[in-house]
Write a protein that holds these residues in place. Structure first.
Motif, PDB file in Angstrom:
ATOM      1  N   VAL A 126      -5.678   9.346  17.806  1.00 56.24           N
ATOM      2  CA  VAL A 126      -6.015  10.849  17.101  1.00 56.24           C
ATOM      3  C   VAL A 126      -5.400  10.950  15.864  1.00 56.24           C
ATOM      4  O   VAL A 126      -4.189  10.615  15.333  1.00 56.24           O
ATOM      5  CB  VAL A 126      -5.513  11.956  18.073  1.00 56.24           C
ATOM      6  CG1 VAL A 126      -5.586  13.229  17.554  1.00 56.24           C
ATOM      7  CG2 VAL A 126      -6.087  11.763  19.332  1.00 56.24           C
ATOM      8  N   GLU A 127      -6.190  11.423  14.705  1.00 55.58           N
ATOM      9  CA  GLU A 127      -5.750  11.751  13.308  1.00 55.58           C
ATOM     10  C   GLU A 127      -4.994  12.901  13.114  1.00 55.58           C
ATOM     11  O   GLU A 127      -5.597  14.004  13.315  1.00 55.58           O
ATOM     12  CB  GLU A 127      -6.808  11.488  12.290  1.00 55.58           C
ATOM     13  CG  GLU A 127      -6.231  11.501  10.572  1.00 55.58           C
ATOM     14  CD  GLU A 127      -7.549  11.192   9.899  1.00 55.58           C
ATOM     15  OE1 GLU A 127      -7.425  11.737   8.989  1.00 55.58           O
ATOM     16  OE2 GLU A 127      -8.437  10.209  10.252  1.00 55.58           O
ATOM     17  N   VAL A 128      -3.689  12.733  12.746  1.00 53.97           N
ATOM     18  CA  VAL A 128      -2.973  14.152  12.243  1.00 53.97           C
ATOM     19  C   VAL A 128      -2.296  13.918  10.913  1.00 53.97           C
ATOM     20  O   VAL A 128      -1.555  12.755  10.780  1.00 53.97           O
ATOM     21  CB  VAL A 128      -1.970  14.362  13.350  1.00 53.97           C
ATOM     22  CG1 VAL A 128      -1.064  15.492  13.180  1.00 53.97           C
ATOM     23  CG2 VAL A 128      -2.420  14.251  14.794  1.00 53.97           C
ATOM     24  N   ASN A 129      -2.563  14.803  10.218  1.00 52.82           N
ATOM     25  CA  ASN A 129      -2.295  14.841   8.857  1.00 52.82           C
ATOM     26  C   ASN A 129      -2.554  13.603   8.022  1.00 52.82           C
ATOM     27  O   ASN A 129      -1.694  12.997   7.362  1.00 52.82           O
ATOM     28  CB  ASN A 129      -0.639  15.160   8.698  1.00 52.82           C
ATOM     29  CG  ASN A 129      -0.177  16.497   9.299  1.00 52.82           C
ATOM     30  OD1 ASN A 129      -0.974  17.354   9.033  1.00 52.82           O
ATOM     31  ND2 ASN A 129       0.947  16.491   9.866  1.00 52.82           N
ATOM     32  N   GLY A 130      -3.657  13.157   8.343  1.00 54.99           N
ATOM     33  CA  GLY A 130      -4.271  11.989   7.605  1.00 54.99           C
ATOM     34  C   GLY A 130      -3.727  10.713   7.996  1.00 54.99           C
ATOM     35  O   GLY A 130      -3.899   9.460   7.579  1.00 54.99           O
ATOM     36  N   ALA A 184       1.817  -5.025  10.618  1.00 56.81           N
ATOM     37  CA  ALA A 184       0.499  -4.695  10.224  1.00 56.81           C
ATOM     38  C   ALA A 184      -0.222  -3.667  10.783  1.00 56.81           C
ATOM     39  O   ALA A 184      -0.952  -3.085  10.062  1.00 56.81           O
ATOM     40  CB  ALA A 184      -0.003  -6.214  10.313  1.00 56.81           C
ATOM     41  N   THR A 185       0.098  -3.578  11.962  1.00 59.91           N
ATOM     42  CA  THR A 185      -0.587  -2.519  12.854  1.00 59.91           C
ATOM     43  C   THR A 185      -0.040  -1.166  12.376  1.00 59.91           C
ATOM     44  O   THR A 185      -0.786  -0.161  12.203  1.00 59.91           O
ATOM     45  CB  THR A 185      -0.621  -2.867  14.267  1.00 59.91           C
ATOM     46  OG1 THR A 185      -1.052  -4.078  14.536  1.00 59.91           O
ATOM     47  CG2 THR A 185      -1.446  -1.602  14.961  1.00 59.91           C
ATOM     48  N   GLN A 189      -2.051   2.600   9.978  1.00 58.99           N
ATOM     49  CA  GLN A 189      -1.933   3.944  10.752  1.00 58.99           C
ATOM     50  C   GLN A 189      -2.352   5.095   9.691  1.00 58.99           C
ATOM     51  O   GLN A 189      -2.858   5.772   9.878  1.00 58.99           O
ATOM     52  CB  GLN A 189      -0.929   4.126  11.588  1.00 58.99           C
ATOM     53  CG  GLN A 189      -0.917   3.297  12.858  1.00 58.99           C
ATOM     54  CD  GLN A 189       0.118   3.668  13.569  1.00 58.99           C
ATOM     55  OE1 GLN A 189       0.967   4.488  13.683  1.00 58.99           O
ATOM     56  NE2 GLN A 189       0.196   3.088  15.070  1.00 58.99           N
ATOM     57  N   PRO A 190      -1.419   5.139   8.565  1.00 56.88           N
ATOM     58  CA  PRO A 190      -0.474   4.173   8.061  1.00 56.88           C
ATOM     59  C   PRO A 190       0.952   4.812   8.374  1.00 56.88           C
ATOM     60  O   PRO A 190       1.071   6.247   8.562  1.00 56.88           O
ATOM     61  CB  PRO A 190      -0.430   4.384   6.352  1.00 56.88           C
ATOM     62  CG  PRO A 190      -0.833   5.552   6.096  1.00 56.88           C
ATOM     63  CD  PRO A 190      -1.947   5.901   7.327  1.00 56.88           C
ATOM     64  N   ASP A 191       1.792   3.939   8.528  1.00 55.05           N
ATOM     65  CA  ASP A 191       3.407   4.249   8.996  1.00 55.05           C
ATOM     66  C   ASP A 191       4.271   3.198   8.131  1.00 55.05           C
ATOM     67  O   ASP A 191       4.749   2.386   9.122  1.00 55.05           O
ATOM     68  CB  ASP A 191       3.313   4.304  10.467  1.00 55.05           C
ATOM     69  CG  ASP A 191       4.859   5.040  10.877  1.00 55.05           C
ATOM     70  OD1 ASP A 191       5.795   5.322   9.949  1.00 55.05           O
ATOM     71  OD2 ASP A 191       4.758   5.604  12.118  1.00 55.05           O
ATOM     72  N   PHE A 192       4.591   3.376   7.055  1.00 55.17           N
ATOM     73  CA  PHE A 192       5.462   2.349   6.190  1.00 55.17           C
ATOM     74  C   PHE A 192       6.775   2.540   6.875  1.00 55.17           C
ATOM     75  O   PHE A 192       7.533   1.407   6.815  1.00 55.17           O
ATOM     76  CB  PHE A 192       5.153   2.663   4.816  1.00 55.17           C
ATOM     77  CG  PHE A 192       5.994   1.355   4.038  1.00 55.17           C
ATOM     78  CD1 PHE A 192       5.508   0.260   4.137  1.00 55.17           C
ATOM     79  CD2 PHE A 192       6.676   1.721   2.921  1.00 55.17           C
ATOM     80  CE1 PHE A 192       6.208  -0.509   3.392  1.00 55.17           C
ATOM     81  CE2 PHE A 192       7.504   0.822   2.275  1.00 55.17           C
ATOM     82  CZ  PHE A 192       6.805  -0.493   2.451  1.00 55.17           C
ATOM     83  N   GLY A 193       7.242   3.738   7.227  1.00 53.87           N
ATOM     84  CA  GLY A 193       8.778   3.864   7.618  1.00 53.87           C
ATOM     85  C   GLY A 193       8.911   3.318   8.753  1.00 53.87           C
ATOM     86  O   GLY A 193      10.212   2.382   9.028  1.00 53.87           O
ATOM     87  N   GLN A 194       7.998   3.228   9.698  1.00 48.82           N
ATOM     88  CA  GLN A 194       8.427   2.498  11.204  1.00 48.82           C
ATOM     89  C   GLN A 194       8.158   1.133  10.826  1.00 48.82           C
ATOM     90  O   GLN A 194       9.117   0.200  11.532  1.00 48.82           O
ATOM     91  CB  GLN A 194       7.352   2.975  12.361  1.00 48.82           C
ATOM     92  CG  GLN A 194       7.532   4.343  12.388  1.00 48.82           C
ATOM     93  CD  GLN A 194       8.604   4.868  13.481  1.00 48.82           C
ATOM     94  OE1 GLN A 194       9.446   3.997  13.374  1.00 48.82           O
ATOM     95  NE2 GLN A 194       8.628   5.864  14.337  1.00 48.82           N
ATOM     96  N   TYR A 234      -1.094  -1.756  -1.463  1.00 45.29           N
ATOM     97  CA  TYR A 234      -0.964  -0.763  -0.210  1.00 45.29           C
ATOM     98  C   TYR A 234      -0.685   0.682  -1.016  1.00 45.29           C
ATOM     99  O   TYR A 234       0.372   0.936  -1.466  1.00 45.29           O
ATOM    100  CB  TYR A 234       0.281  -1.180   0.852  1.00 45.29           C
ATOM    101  CG  TYR A 234       0.228  -0.365   1.951  1.00 45.29           C
ATOM    102  CD1 TYR A 234      -0.722  -0.149   2.954  1.00 45.29           C
ATOM    103  CD2 TYR A 234       1.341   0.549   2.365  1.00 45.29           C
ATOM    104  CE1 TYR A 234      -0.973   0.336   3.965  1.00 45.29           C
ATOM    105  CE2 TYR A 234       1.432   1.224   3.445  1.00 45.29           C
ATOM    106  CZ  TYR A 234       0.554   1.209   4.296  1.00 45.29           C
ATOM    107  OH  TYR A 234       0.474   1.904   5.411  1.00 45.29           O
ATOM    108  N   ASP A 235      -1.960   1.404  -1.063  1.00 45.69           N
ATOM    109  CA  ASP A 235      -1.933   2.784  -1.319  1.00 45.69           C
ATOM    110  C   ASP A 235      -0.711   3.715  -1.009  1.00 45.69           C
ATOM    111  O   ASP A 235      -0.046   4.428  -1.985  1.00 45.69           O
ATOM    112  CB  ASP A 235      -2.981   3.534  -1.547  1.00 45.69           C
ATOM    113  CG  ASP A 235      -4.116   2.687  -2.248  1.00 45.69           C
ATOM    114  OD1 ASP A 235      -3.802   1.790  -3.230  1.00 45.69           O
ATOM    115  OD2 ASP A 235      -5.502   2.957  -1.971  1.00 45.69           O
TER     116      ASP A 235
END
Length: 403
Positions: A126-130, A184-185, A189-194, A234-235
């Motif tokens: 589910v997409e939340v805030n992009g 990579a997964t 999402q993107p989730d660079f912090g995790q 990675y944008d």
């Protein structure tokens, strides 16, 4: 106090002492005496502070997400967080009661399940805030990466502990491949912090497991190269780093606005704060109840309260690592060190973002920020940490770690 009341109090105290006394060898009594009660108290303190912090942030978030047709009650997020805390504390205590072997099997099974869920998230999430970080529908949504963190760390610790029996086992490349797959997964999402949290804890586990400094240095160099590659290709990483390093030239991006407002909010209350409910800057702060709750604490309770929270996290990490100095089981050493490192790394990243020392990463503050997935997952992680740091009070221990 009347005589009857005093007698009742003495009777209650006597029953508690009988059930939890050192002479009692029942499972609950032994759990109580083996448990690191100071560590449990520190966790409860953070949870209590978190409830106060969410109560302070809830009106600002409720106003932000209300509109003409849908009004959210000012304390809506506080009552929901209280519900999640009520569910999470029993989970923490139940997990802490597991013996080491059962806790390890529990973590391995959960890691396999949530790794599969994480791999499915970019496809059916589910997409939340992009960002696609959630699975499920409605109130049944959950964030697989939150639940994966503690059990994945325990699984990596178990794999690396096998090297103590057979140094020739290729556990370093195996754990590298698994961590790379997770990273990579997450970036999809993107989730660079995790991604940074998983990678940092993996590196810490390598160092604790005794991997040679040459290999560690090679991975550090590869990590630096990975950050450069993320900036180039990675944008999400490039935009956040640019807005952080070049705020005057990055445009009016959301990351730039968030970090500016976080800094303005955390410093608005000075050393002692405006007092509960007295904050004004928090109403202009996005995600005041989650990513930027540390800034809300700074405004209403002061920089002194922020310092106390930082000290509590540091105390948890230091206490665990000091306690492990005489631990003889390699797996328990790695698992407990990794779980403590997760709390420390995640808290450090969140506090650095709130104070303007790091770019925005969408990272919550453990036990403080609002969130059901986060609270339950953190309670599982703390429960595992309490399980792996339990000590038999009658067992003599060597002052040396045997790997």
């Amino acid at each position: 106090m009347t005589g009857a009341t005093r007698d009742d109090a003495r009777g209650l105290r006597g029953r508690v002492e009988e059930r939890l006394g050192r002479a009692n060898r029942g499972p609950v009594a032994m759990w109580f005496w083996e448990l690191d009660r100071v560590l449990l108290l520190l966790a409860f303190l953070l949870i209590a502070i978190g409830l106060i912090a969410v109560a302070a942030a809830s009106p600002a978030t409720a106003r932000r997400y209300s509109d003409g047709s849908h009004q959210i009650a000012p304390m809506y997020y506080f009552w929901r967080q209280a519900m999640w805390v009520g569910l999470s504390i029993p989970v923490m205590l139940l997990v802490s009661m597991m013996p080491t072997s059962l806790a390890r099997r529990f973590a391995l099974g959960m890691a396999a399940f949530f790794l599969l869920a994480l791999l499915a998230t970019p496809i059916i999430g589910v997409e939340v805030n992009g960002a696609k970080r959630w699975l499920g529908m409605g109130i049944a949504q959950f964030q697989p990466s939150e639940f994966l963190k503690p059990v994945f760390i325990v699984s990596i610790a178990w794999m690396l502990s096998l090297r103590a029996r057979d140094p020739d086992l290729p556990m370093v490349p195996v754990t590298l491949a698994l961590t790379g797959l997770v990273g990579a997964t997450l970036m999809l999402q993107p989730d660079f912090g995790q991604t940074i949290v998983f990678g940092s804890v993996w590196m810490i586990l390598l160092m604790v497991s005794g991997v040679s400094s040459r290999i560690i240095g090679g991975f550090v160099g590869a990590g630096a190269a990975g950050v450069v590659a993320a900036y180039v290709f990675y944008d999400t990483a490039r935009i956040r780093i640019d807005n952080f390093l070049f705020p005057d030239h990055g445009g009016a991006g959301a990351d730039h606005y968030q970090t500016d407002m976080a800094h303005a909010t955390i410093t608005a209350g000075g050393v002692t704060g405006t007092g509960p409910g007295g904050g004004v800057a928090k109403f202009r702060l996005p995600e005041a109840h989650t990513d930027y709750i540390y800034s809300v604490v700074g405004e209403e309770f002061g920089l002194l309260a922020c310092a106390i929270i930082a000290v509590l996290f540091l105390t948890i990490v230091v206490r665990v690592f000091v306690k492990l100095l005489d631990e003889e089981d390699a797996f328990r050493v790695l698992a407990a060190a990794g779980l403590a490192a997760q709390f420390g790394v995640q808290a450090t990243i969140n506090m650095a973002v709130n104070t303007g020392l790091a770019p925005s990463k969408g990272m919550t503050l453990p036990f403080i920020s609002y969130g059901g997935s986060s609270m339950i997952a953190l309670s599982i992680g703390m429960g595992l940490l309490l399980a792996f740091t339990r000590r038999n009070p009658y067992l003599h221990r060597s002052p040396y770690i045997v790997r």
